[in-house]
Scaffold this motif. Structure first.
Motif, short mmCIF file in Angstrom:
data_model
loop_
_atom_site.label_atom_id
_atom_site.label_comp_id
_atom_site.label_asym_id
_atom_site.label_seq_id
_atom_site.Cartn_x
_atom_site.Cartn_y
_atom_site.Cartn_z
N ILE A 64 0.86 -1.18 0.00
CA ILE A 64 0.00 0.00 0.00
C ILE A 64 0.90 1.23 0.00
CG2 ILE A 64 -1.71 1.30 1.31
CD1 ILE A 64 -2.58 -1.41 2.54
N ARG A 65 0.72 2.09 -0.99
CA ARG A 65 1.53 3.30 -1.11
C ARG A 65 0.81 4.44 -0.39
NH1 ARG A 65 5.27 3.46 -5.00
NH2 ARG A 65 4.80 5.63 -5.57
N LEU A 66 1.46 4.97 0.65
CA LEU A 66 0.82 5.94 1.53
C LEU A 66 1.47 7.31 1.44
CD1 LEU A 66 -1.17 6.49 3.94
CD2 LEU A 66 0.70 5.77 5.45
N VAL A 67 0.62 8.35 1.43
CA VAL A 67 1.08 9.74 1.54
C VAL A 67 0.43 10.34 2.79
CG1 VAL A 67 0.81 12.06 0.59
CG2 VAL A 67 1.57 10.20 -0.88
N ALA A 68 1.24 11.01 3.61
CA ALA A 68 0.76 11.63 4.85
C ALA A 68 0.70 13.14 4.68
CB ALA A 68 1.67 11.27 6.01
N GLY A 90 6.04 10.22 13.29
CA GLY A 90 5.44 9.13 14.03
C GLY A 90 4.77 8.13 13.12
N LEU A 91 4.06 8.63 12.13
CA LEU A 91 3.40 7.74 11.18
C LEU A 91 4.43 6.96 10.37
CD1 LEU A 91 0.69 6.81 10.08
CD2 LEU A 91 0.76 8.71 8.45
N ALA A 92 5.50 7.64 9.98
CA ALA A 92 6.58 6.96 9.24
C ALA A 92 7.18 5.85 10.08
CB ALA A 92 7.65 7.97 8.84
N SER A 93 7.35 6.10 11.38
CA SER A 93 7.92 5.10 12.28
C SER A 93 7.01 3.88 12.39
CB SER A 93 8.14 5.71 13.66
OG SER A 93 8.62 4.75 14.56
N VAL A 94 5.71 4.12 12.49
CA VAL A 94 4.76 3.01 12.60
C VAL A 94 4.72 2.21 11.31
CG1 VAL A 94 2.30 2.44 12.78
CG2 VAL A 94 3.31 4.14 14.32
N VAL A 95 4.68 2.90 10.19
CA VAL A 95 4.61 2.23 8.89
C VAL A 95 5.88 1.42 8.62
CG1 VAL A 95 4.57 2.66 6.40
CG2 VAL A 95 2.97 3.86 7.89
N ALA A 96 7.00 1.89 9.12
CA ALA A 96 8.27 1.20 8.88
C ALA A 96 8.27 -0.21 9.44
CB ALA A 96 9.42 1.99 9.49
N THR A 97 7.39 -0.49 10.40
CA THR A 97 7.33 -1.82 11.01
C THR A 97 6.36 -2.75 10.29
OG1 THR A 97 5.55 -1.24 12.56
CG2 THR A 97 7.83 -0.77 13.24
N THR A 98 5.68 -2.24 9.27
CA THR A 98 4.68 -3.04 8.56
C THR A 98 5.16 -3.34 7.14
OG1 THR A 98 3.51 -1.09 7.72
CG2 THR A 98 2.84 -1.94 9.86
N PRO A 99 5.17 -4.61 6.75
CA PRO A 99 5.68 -4.97 5.43
C PRO A 99 4.74 -4.62 4.28
CG PRO A 99 4.86 -6.91 6.56
CD PRO A 99 4.81 -5.80 7.57
N ASP A 100 3.47 -4.35 4.59
CA ASP A 100 2.49 -4.14 3.51
C ASP A 100 2.18 -2.67 3.24
OD1 ASP A 100 1.27 -4.06 6.05
OD2 ASP A 100 -0.71 -4.38 5.18
N ILE A 101 2.78 -1.75 4.00
CA ILE A 101 2.52 -0.31 3.80
C ILE A 101 3.84 0.42 3.66
CG2 ILE A 101 1.42 1.77 4.71
CD1 ILE A 101 -0.34 -0.03 6.44
N VAL A 102 3.94 1.26 2.63
CA VAL A 102 5.15 2.04 2.38
C VAL A 102 4.79 3.52 2.31
CG1 VAL A 102 7.06 2.47 0.79
CG2 VAL A 102 6.21 0.14 1.09
N LEU A 103 5.45 4.34 3.12
CA LEU A 103 5.24 5.78 3.07
C LEU A 103 6.03 6.34 1.89
CD1 LEU A 103 3.86 8.17 4.56
CD2 LEU A 103 6.03 8.51 5.77
N ASN A 162 1.57 8.89 -6.89
CA ASN A 162 0.45 8.01 -7.22
C ASN A 162 0.17 7.02 -6.08
OD1 ASN A 162 -1.64 6.99 -8.82
ND2 ASN A 162 -0.33 5.39 -9.66
N PRO A 163 -0.21 7.52 -4.91
CA PRO A 163 -0.40 6.64 -3.75
C PRO A 163 -1.70 5.83 -3.83
CG PRO A 163 -1.07 8.86 -3.21
CD PRO A 163 -0.50 8.92 -4.60
N SER A 164 -1.76 4.81 -2.98
CA SER A 164 -2.99 4.04 -2.81
C SER A 164 -3.91 4.73 -1.81
CB SER A 164 -2.69 2.63 -2.30
OG SER A 164 -1.62 2.02 -2.96
N VAL A 165 -3.27 5.33 -0.78
CA VAL A 165 -4.01 5.93 0.33
C VAL A 165 -3.35 7.25 0.73
CG1 VAL A 165 -4.76 5.64 2.74
CG2 VAL A 165 -4.70 3.66 1.20
N ALA A 223 -7.26 1.41 9.48
CA ALA A 223 -7.95 2.39 8.64
C ALA A 223 -7.27 2.54 7.29
CB ALA A 223 -8.01 3.74 9.36
N VAL A 224 -5.94 2.56 7.28
CA VAL A 224 -5.19 2.67 6.03
C VAL A 224 -5.44 1.44 5.15
CG1 VAL A 224 -2.87 2.69 5.03
CG2 VAL A 224 -3.41 4.17 6.98
N ARG A 225 -5.42 0.27 5.76
CA ARG A 225 -5.64 -0.96 4.98
C ARG A 225 -7.07 -1.01 4.43
NH1 ARG A 225 -2.44 -3.46 9.57
NH2 ARG A 225 -0.34 -3.80 8.69
#
Length: 212
Positions: A3-7, A17-30, A48-51, A115-117
């Motif tokens: 999942i390609r994420l833009v904050a 903080g969001l970048a730190s949380v996302v860094a621990t998840t294999p399915d979401i990339v900031l 071109n993000p997903s979320v 929520a992101v997923r």
């Protein structure tokens, strides 16, 4: 596929903080960050993000209004309102604007990631903590239909097609279909004619305004 994420948030610490949380998840990339709406438009175009997660109050505008514009341009984009505020009126605004989810900054990291997923897999379906309870309060105190749902109902009464409704309301056709689906569910009907008949019988439309 990740999942390609833009904050989008003016506060650097929130984005970190969001970048730190996302860094621990294999399915979401900031893949991008923005501190205001002008930057957000550019970053979304470039990455071109997903979320997109977006704050309610930004230096150059209202996050929900901007999210509605994004939804019109990118119907498949997941949009999560991530803000410090927590109240029913804000939840209703996010729902009516066609966002994918609403979660507060004080929520557990797991709730933010959920929520992101959700936004990535079902961008036009809304989720929020306590959604059903909030909707029950809304029906009790503010009538069965939201202002936007009533607006859609009035346009349906006038014989307006779904694409034309989307154009008039400046939202995607997918968002209009979501409103119509909610209308049918709330009124317990299966088509436009039934919806208009039930709406008149329940006083949601003036009898003199009803269309055949």
């Amino acid at each position: 596929m990740s999942i390609r994420l833009v904050a989008v948030d003016e506060h650097v610490l929130l984005r970190l903080g969001l970048a730190s949380v996302v860094a621990t998840t294999p399915d979401i990339v900031l893949v991008g960050e923005a501190a205001n709406l002008a930057q957000a438009e550019r970053v979304v175009e470039e990455t071109n993000p997903s979320v997109v997660t977006i704050e309610l109050t930004l230096p150059d505008g209202d996050g929900i209004t901007a999210a509605g514009r994004l939804r019109t341009v990118r119907p498949g984009l997941g949009i999560v309102l991530l803000t410090a505020s927590s109240d029913d009126s804000l939840l209703y605004r996010a729902l009516d604007a066609g966002l994918s989810a609403y979660v507060t900054k004080s929520a557990p990291a797991a709730s933010v990631l959920a929520a992101v997923r959700h936004a990535a897999t079902a961008p036009t379906s809304f989720m929020a903590p306590g959604l059903q309870t909030a909707l029950a309060r809304r029906h009790t105190h503010g009538g069965l239909l939201s202002p936007r749902e009533r607006q859609v109902l009035l346009l349906m009464r006038d014989g307006t097609s779904l694409p034309a409704i989307a154009t008039q309301l400046e939202v995607s056709e997918a968002t209009v279909k979501t409103y119509v689906s909610r209308l049918y569910s709330k009124l317990r009907v299966n088509n436009r004619a039934q919806a208009l008949m039930v709406a008149v019988n329940q006083g949601l439309l003036p009898t003199s305004d009803a269309a055949a």
